[in-house]
Design a protein around this motif. Structure first.
Motif, short mmCIF file in Angstrom:
data_model
loop_
_atom_site.label_atom_id
_atom_site.label_comp_id
_atom_site.label_asym_id
_atom_site.label_seq_id
_atom_site.Cartn_x
_atom_site.Cartn_y
_atom_site.Cartn_z
N TYR A 1 -4.01 5.17 8.10
CA TYR A 1 -3.38 4.11 7.30
C TYR A 1 -2.51 3.22 8.19
O TYR A 1 -2.51 1.99 8.08
N ALA A 2 -1.78 3.87 9.11
CA ALA A 2 -0.92 3.11 10.03
C ALA A 2 -1.78 2.17 10.88
O ALA A 2 -1.41 1.01 11.13
N LEU A 3 -2.93 2.70 11.29
CA LEU A 3 -3.85 1.89 12.11
C LEU A 3 -4.31 0.67 11.31
O LEU A 3 -4.33 -0.47 11.81
N LYS A 4 -4.65 0.90 10.02
CA LYS A 4 -5.12 -0.19 9.15
C LYS A 4 -4.02 -1.26 9.02
O LYS A 4 -4.26 -2.46 9.14
N LEU A 5 -2.76 -0.79 8.79
CA LEU A 5 -1.64 -1.73 8.64
C LEU A 5 -1.42 -2.50 9.95
O LEU A 5 -1.10 -3.69 9.94
N TYR A 6 -1.59 -1.82 11.06
CA TYR A 6 -1.39 -2.44 12.37
C TYR A 6 -2.37 -3.59 12.57
O TYR A 6 -2.02 -4.66 13.08
N CYS A 7 -3.61 -3.37 12.08
CA CYS A 7 -4.64 -4.40 12.25
C CYS A 7 -4.46 -5.57 11.27
O CYS A 7 -4.88 -6.68 11.56
N HIS A 8 -3.91 -5.29 10.09
CA HIS A 8 -3.76 -6.36 9.09
C HIS A 8 -2.28 -6.69 8.92
O HIS A 8 -1.62 -6.18 8.01
N CYS B 1 0.61 -8.97 7.62
CA CYS B 1 0.79 -10.11 6.73
C CYS B 1 2.22 -10.63 6.77
O CYS B 1 2.72 -11.22 5.81
N GLY B 2 2.93 -10.33 7.80
CA GLY B 2 4.33 -10.81 7.93
C GLY B 2 5.31 -9.85 7.26
O GLY B 2 4.97 -9.12 6.35
N CYS B 3 6.57 -9.92 7.73
CA CYS B 3 7.60 -8.98 7.26
C CYS B 3 8.17 -9.39 5.89
O CYS B 3 8.35 -10.57 5.62
N ILE B 4 8.42 -8.36 5.01
CA ILE B 4 9.03 -8.64 3.70
C ILE B 4 10.52 -8.32 3.80
O ILE B 4 10.91 -7.32 4.43
N THR C 1 7.36 -3.87 6.87
CA THR C 1 7.32 -4.73 8.08
C THR C 1 5.96 -5.38 8.25
O THR C 1 5.85 -6.44 8.85
N ARG C 2 4.88 -4.75 7.71
CA ARG C 2 3.53 -5.34 7.87
C ARG C 2 3.14 -6.16 6.65
O ARG C 2 1.98 -6.56 6.53
#
Length: 1436
Positions: free
Chosen positions: A75-82, A84-87, A151-152
């Motif tokens: 899941y971390a890998l998926k977030l790293y690749c996508h 969408c800017g920090c909230i 953060t992603r």
């Protein structure tokens, strides 16, 4: 399961003393999803499914965690690749993070809690520690994932949503478990009580209020604290015991003495237990003692000083009064706490002793088992544990009393100077007298021996009640019991009279007055300047009154100590009796090498030169005559006998089927599974193989039907098949079968052999050793052992033995002539069908149509507790049995005693007020005469009460015994023997000792209280205003309290019966329990029952401590303050009198409460003993003025006229419409399937069951119109179960001593027992052990035959009488019966069919009516039911 290698004797011994851990449902890491993690009985085969604790703490916790940890990297890998800017951080996000960390911290907190609080549990179960840590780390990971998502730029996450859903779902099961725990657990509030609540016993009030509103029930009681449970206490004690035993053995090795002879050391072990637990509070008590002893007289002295001073300010008076009140409150508090601690320890001692005795009964060897009967063991756990508990409570008085006495005398010295020595001399004089009395009384403790004898006999009577009824022997046994009882009461009476002397000498005011007079007399005579003013007189009197407590406690404490020492010796003797040795059986392939075995160390060997090797998976048959040692051989293989030489080894687990089936009082299913998990298909297969399915169909509740004690409601064959099914269900490696086929039908025997034991049976791959009398099974055996007089004379296969032409071959040729197939019948001794109660047709329970299915199979009536206060009638009942002639003098003596005491006290106050310098003018002679009279009054009252109590208990025991013996058989079938033994042991003991003692105390203190109130009111009449409200308050508190206390006593009595029943059952089935290695489970059951009993005992003794502390001290406060207020009008003498007496009120009140509660509690025993007065009774034993001729019946004709029989109203007819005439000298055979009603005919003839319709005439006399004993003593039955009683062989044959020795010897000769008996050491006086255990089953059958031959009546009923004998003996018996009873009418029930082929007629029963009746040859030619039965048996 197959690979479980059990070394039988080792497992037996390790049960005794080695910390056995219950197989818990937790688990350790190594076996993570082990069998203990999944318990199908708990999760699947149940109405209330639940997961094991282990599963909840591992799988359910780890599953969501594993999900998160495994998928988080991806899941971390998926977030790293996508990206969408920090909230931005929002409130929601912050809340999530904070909550997450809070959740994680809970896990760490739980970790430390477990580490600190439950460290003793973790050693085995590391899972408990791991799970919270894993959970916390996972939550921390989840919080990190939340931050990563923020953060992603990921707003909603399916990944985390699934994790939380999983976590919540998996937590629901443990949550439910925790909620249930809180709801169903009823923890003892003392654990969480505050300091104040503990000191004042406030934590207890909840239960009292509940008990006052509605009568308490078992469910209302708190659970035991962990430190009070059997598991905890006994595991600690066992460690102690093991180390002590090791030390002892070292000592004895050095000294070369046998362990059993060192009893004092053994007794010390129990003392050590008491010492350890009590040392703490003895210390506490010693510290309190001085401060609680003297402050009251000290403050009393200050108050009297104040009264003497003319111008003292009033506030000082009030200050001293308040000080007195506070000090006496403090004293009460300490005293109550001390007693509470004592009782707690006493309770633990009781648990420990019961546990040790029970464990011992599982490992004791047969020689020791014969010396101690079930009655004695029951006595050890009832009477002796009680004596030990009393000892723990009162023992400290033995050494505390002398200290208190010394302190009092020291303070007296301070007050009166050297003249106090006169008092000391008086005290010293009285001590040796009491020592002498105590010694005398300890010798009189033989009453315990008579009590043992009585309980043992009662136990046998209850076990053999059916025989007593058949033979009309109740009167003979009644006389025997009463003989024991008389001796017991005689010893008790002597002991009580000595005790009364002891009480009178110590407790009597005479004695205290002697001390006072000696001191005051010497004081005034030494010196003219010595003035006896109020202060001196009353402070000294207060001190002398304090002396009263230790002086009255001392004889009691000494007496309890003496009794406890006797009990300790008895316990020590039992606990040190010999055990089965570990090395009797080794773990190795099955063989016996040159073994010589005996039942006792000194006795003759029962087996000699035994050499057997059994290959795995083979079938070994053991044959031989009655008494040749077949059962002993199996016992030797189980390690139950003494091994003199050689060795025995067995590899793998063992299952054992004894010759007399041992059946538990539980459901059929529980008996078969015997503690194992239910495997449905295997269970059904076992029931089918053991031919139990047809029986279960007949029973209303199927396999949930409850079986009575010792299998009362099953026939002999059904019991034997249940016993066999238990063994088969085990899937053991080795099967030892002791003649299991002797008790079943011919065709059933063949079925069982084919389906279970034989080469095609379910046990074909197992090693089987089969003892049998059946010829037809022998050809299929791999090895046959022929036993003669304890030696194997021949061994080999069937063919080998025949070809050798030895004794075995001759025997086979003699009996095989009947046609090979017939011997099937011979074996099978169609004993099954004569179910004594036809129970197969009707389970015992009376079933109403609306009743819930749960109660359907119930049979035993549980001992019920009555509710509410003890009814006044019970007291009336008790006093009525004593008689008014005794009661009036008792009350008069008490009144006289108190009146004299009052007079002397009042006179003392007058003397103190007289301004005299020299006290010589007192008329001492007259005064001393008054005190002498006082002493005699006290002695008179105590003796009178003791004698009255003995009269009452004699009557009550007599009534109980008669009521029980007059009860019909159905009563014994539904009442557990534990309930009855409880009445005869514990309740009678309470009536013997506890009630008279309680009454003595209560009356004494009650009159004393009246005296105090009168004195206080004389001094300050205004005190009445305070005393009355206090009295009302006191009465209210008391009634509030006794309701609860009384109900607790009842609950405690009721929960005691199951303990005795369980003990009884265990002692009788010990060999089976050991063979199956089930000791742990039985110990756990015993623990559970003891703990359940203690749950009602624990609150009971707290109940006697509460609430009265301040009422008594209120009187002190009132007397003191009123004296201060009336300072100007009152003389110091009167004030001294009032205050010094009011100081005693607290003590008096608490003793009154205690003794009243004791009496009320023990009157419950009267209630329970009287309970059986109202149950249904049999008809009269003898009818007055009956015109029955002495020689009746002369011809022996029997006629049934439309006879019908029901087991109980509302049940189906067991017999219906039987019309039948039996002519004189006819021989009638009665046959039929199980439950056809064969035995019911016999029960009807003997009127064990009364006719529901129709009549039976014998020689033209309607048997319903004559007395039961007139009927039963003139006809004879040889019953199915041979029952013998402990006593001489002669007593067993002829309890009324009506026959000569010659007649007895000739009957033994005819029963083929003459050789056996004449070889016994004492011949006819040979002592049979309890239940006749020192004779083989076959020999017992022959003794029953000898009884019948001795009575020689015109009618003989044979109820499957030769099941347990070999064929040769059977043939001899049959010929004896034919010759000896040639001119009698003989009814034979369902015998081996070939034995009734030459009878005049055969009756075939079916479903309660006669389906066929004719001569055997005609019936066979008619080709009906009888023909089919003969065909199955191979006779046609």
């Amino acid at each position: 399961m197959q690979s479980r290698n059990v070394d039988l004797s080792t497992s037996a011994n390790s049960t005794h003393f080695g910390r056995h851990k219950q197989k818990s449902s937790h688990c350790c890491l190594s076996g993570f999803v082990s069998s203990s993690c999944t318990d199908w009985n708990r999760t699947w085969y149940t109405d209330k499914p639940d997961l094991t604790e282990c599963f909840q703490n591992t799988v359910l916790v780890w599953f969501p965690c594993v999900y998160l940890w495994l998928l988080a990297p991806f899941y971390a890998l998926k977030l790293y690749c996508h990206d969408c800017g920090c909230i931005r951080i929002s409130t929601l996000c912050t809340a999530k993070t904070v909550l997450g960390f809070l959740l994680a911290s809970f896990g760490f907190v739980e970790f430390f809690y477990i580490l600190l609080e439950r460290s003793h549990e973790i050693q085995n179960h590391m899972v408990f520690l791991l799970s919270p840590i894993i959970r916390s780390l996972t939550v921390v990971l989840a919080v990190c994932v939340i931050q990563l998502e923020r953060t992603r730029g990921c707003r909603s996450s399916v990944f985390l949503f699934l994790f939380w859903v999983l976590a919540v779902v998996c937590s629901l099961v443990p949550l439910r478990a925790k909620i249930q725990l809180v709801m169903y657990e009823n923890p003892c509030p003392v654990k969480d009580a505050s300091f104040l609540s503990k000191i004042l016993f406030w934590w207890f009030t909840g239960l009292v209020v509940k008990g006052y509103r509605t009568p308490l029930e078992a469910g209302d009681l708190w659970n035991l604290r962990e430190e009070d449970t059997s598991d905890k206490i006994i595991s600690d004690l066992e460690e102690e015991w093991t180390t002590e035993c090791a030390k002892l053995q070292e000592k004895t090795m050095a000294a070369g003495v046998a362990l059993g002879t060192r009893l004092p050391d053994q007794a010390q072990i129990l003392r050590k237990l008491q010492k350890e637990q009590s040392s703490g509070f003895c210390l506490m008590y010693c510290m309190i003692l001085p401060c609680s002893l003297h402050p009251c007289p000290l403050s009393n002295s200050l108050l009297l000083g104040f009264m003497n001073e003319e111008d003292a300010p009033l506030w000082k008076g009030y200050f001293y009064a308040t000080l007195m009140f506070l000090l006496s409150c403090l004293q009460s508090l300490f005293n109550h706490q001390y007693m509470y601690t004592c009782f707690t320890v006493g309770m633990r001692v009781k648990t420990a002793v019961m546990g040790l005795v029970y464990r011992k009964s599982l490992v004791i060897n047969s020689a020791s088992r014969r010396t101690c009967t079930v009655g004695e063991i029951v006595n050890l756990v009832s009477a002796d544990t009680q004596k030990l508990m009393d000892f723990v409570v009162y023992f400290n008085a033995v050494w505390l009393a002398p200290i208190e006495i010394a302190l009092c005398l020291f303070f007296l010295w301070q007050h009166l100077g050297p003249s106090a020595l006169a008092g000391i001399a008086t005290v010293i004089l009285i001590f040796p007298l009491n020592g002498f009395i105590a010694k005398k009384r300890s010798k009189l403790q033989v009453q315990m021996k008579f009590m043992d004898g009585r309980i043992k006999l009662m136990n046998e009577i209850l076990n053999g009640i059916k025989i007593l009824k058949f033979y009309a022997w109740e009167k003979a046994f009644l006389e025997q019991v009463l003989g024991y009882r008389e001796k017991e009461l005689k010893a008790l009476k002597k002991s009580q009279i000595l005790y009364s002397i002891s009480i009178a000498s110590f407790n009597s005011s005479t004695f205290l007055v002697c001390i006072a007079f000696a001191m005051f007399g010497v004081y005034v005579l030494i010196d003219d300047k010595n003035v006896l003013d109020a202060q001196k007189v009353f402070v000294s009197m207060a001190l002398i009154n304090i002396l009263k407590t230790p002086l009255s406690q001392l004889p009691f404490a000494m007496s309890t100590t003496m009794q406890a020492i006797v009990s300790l010796k008895r316990l020590g003797k039992y606990l040190c009796s010999e055990e089965l040795k570990d090395d009797n059986v080794a773990k190795a392939p099955f063989n016996t090498d040159n073994g010589t075995f005996s039942w006792t160390k000194e006795g003759p060997p029962c087996l000699k030169r035994i050499n057997v090797r059994v290959p795995q998976g083979s079938l070994v048959a053991v044959v031989g005559h009655v008494g040749s040692g077949k059962s002993s051989l199996l016992s030797a293989m189980l390690g139950e006998t003494e091994k003199r030489s050689g060795s025995v080894s067995i590899k793998g687990s063992v299952a054992y089927v004894p010759q007399q089936a041992w059946i538990q009082n539980a459901t059929v299913q529980d008996n078969v599974m015997f503690g194992r998990e239910k495997q449905k298909t295997w269970y059904q297969r076992v029931l089918d193989a053991c031919a139990l399915l047809p029986d279960l169909e007949i029973l209303h509740a199927g396999d949930s039907t409850e079986i009575g004690e010792k299998g009362l409601n099953l026939s002999g064959g059904q019991k034997q098949r249940v016993s066999l099914a238990r063994a088969v269900y085990r899937k053991a490696d080795v099967y030892l079968l002791d003649d299991p086929l002797s008790a079943v039908d011919a065709h059933v025997g063949q079925h069982i052999f084919d389906k279970v034991i034989g080469p095609k049976g379910v046990l074909r791959d197992k090693t089987r050793v089969l003892v049998t009398h059946g010829m037809s099974f022998l050809p299929q055996a791999d090895l046959i052992l022929v036993l003669v007089d304890g030696e194997i004379t021949e061994s080999g296969s069937y063919q080998e033995l025949l070809s050798r032409h030895g004794a075995f071959a001759d025997f086979i040729h003699t009996f095989a002539s009947n046609d090979r197939k017939e011997s099937v019948t011979e074996t099978a001794a169609q004993r099954d069908t004569n179910s004594t109660n036809l129970q197969a047709m009707e389970p015992m329970s009376e079933i109403d149509k609306e009743q819930v299915p749960e109660d359907l199979g119930k049979l035993m009536e549980v001992d019920k507790a009555r509710t509410g206060r003890v009814r006044l009638e019970m007291y009336m009942e008790y006093f009525k049995t004593i008689g008014m002639a005794f009661i009036i003098p008792i009350v008069f003596l008490y009144a006289f005693q108190q009146g004299a005491s009052l007079a002397y006290n009042y006179w003392l106050s007058l003397w103190a007020d007289e301004p005299i310098v020299n006290g010589t003018q007192v008329d001492t002679d007259m005064k001393l005469a008054v005190y002498g009279a006082l002493g005699i009054a006290i002695f008179g009252t105590t003796v009178a009460i003791s004698v009255g109590g003995i009269i009452a208990s004699r009557h009550l025991h007599m009534d109980l015994l008669k009521n029980v013996l007059h009860s019909p058989m159905s009563f014994f079938e539904t009442t557990p023997s534990g309930n009855l033994l409880n009445r005869f042991a514990k309740e009678i003991d309470a009536i013997d000792c506890m009630i008279p003692d309680g009454l003595k105390m209560m009356l004494g203190y009650l009159f004393k209280l009246m005296e105090v109130c009168i004195i206080v009111m004389l001094a300050t009449p205004f005190a009445a205003v305070v005393i009355l409200p206090l009295a009302i308050l006191y009465a209210f508190v008391q009634s509030f309290y006794v309701a609860t206390s009384c109900q607790l006593r009842r609950l405690e009595s009721v929960s005691r019966s199951p303990i005795y029943t369980h003990f009884n059952e265990t002692v009788q089935g010990a060999s089976v329990i050991r063979a199956f290695g089930e000791q742990h489970r039985f110990i756990a059951q015993a623990n559970k029952r003891v703990d359940f009993n203690q749950t009602s005992y624990f609150p009971r003794f707290v109940a006697t401590r509460l609430g009265l502390i301040f009422v008594g001290n209120g009187v002190v406060l009132a007397a003191a303050i009123l004296s201060v207020m009336g300072k100007d009008t009152l003389s110091p003498g009167i004030v001294g009198l009032a205050v010094s007496h009011s100081l005693q009120v607290t003590g008096i009140l608490s003793w009154i409460v205690r003794s009243w509660t004791d009496v009320e509690n023990n009157i419950v025993s009267v209630e329970r003993v009287k309970e059986y007065a109202d149950t249904a009774k049999e008809a009269e034993w003898n009818v007055e003025g009956s015109s029955l001729p002495l020689a009746w019946p002369q011809t022996g004709t029997i006629e049934f006229q439309d006879y019908g029989l029901q087991y109980r109203k509302g049940l189906d007819w067991a017999l219906k419409g039987i019309t039948l005439k039996i002519q004189e000298r006819e021989k009638i055979g009665i046959v039929g399937r199980t439950g056809a009603g064969k035995s019911s005919l016999a029960l009807g003839i003997f009127r064990i069951l009364e006719a529901a319709k129709g009549e039976i005439y014998i020689d033209g006399v309607n048997i319903a119109e004559i007395g039961l004993h007139d009927l039963r003593s003139r006809i004879t039955i040889i019953p199915q179960d041979p029952v013998l009683f402990s006593g001489s062989l002669r007593m067993n044959l002829d309890p009324f001593d009506t026959y000569t020795d010659e007649e007895i010897w000739s009957s033994l000769e005819l029963a083929h027992l003459k050789n056996f008996v004449s070889n016994l050491p004492d011949k006819l006086n040979y002592e049979c052990s309890e239940g006749g255990e020192n004779l083989s089953l076959g020999q017992r059958q022959l003794v029953c035959l000898a009884r019948a031959l001795l009575r020689k009546t015109k009618i003989l009923v044979l109820d499957e009488a030769t099941a347990a004998v070999d064929l040769e003996t059977d043939t001899l018996i049959q010929s004896t019966i034919r010759q000896q009873f040639e001119d009698c009418t003989v009814l034979t029930i369902a015998h081996r069919l070939n034995t009734i082929m030459d009878y005049t007629r055969v009756i075939v029963m079916d479903k309660g009516h006669i389906s066929e009746m004719d001569s055997p040859t005609n019936l066979i030619s008619n080709r009906g039911q009888f023909y089919r039965m003969c065909r199955e048996a191979g006779l046609v």
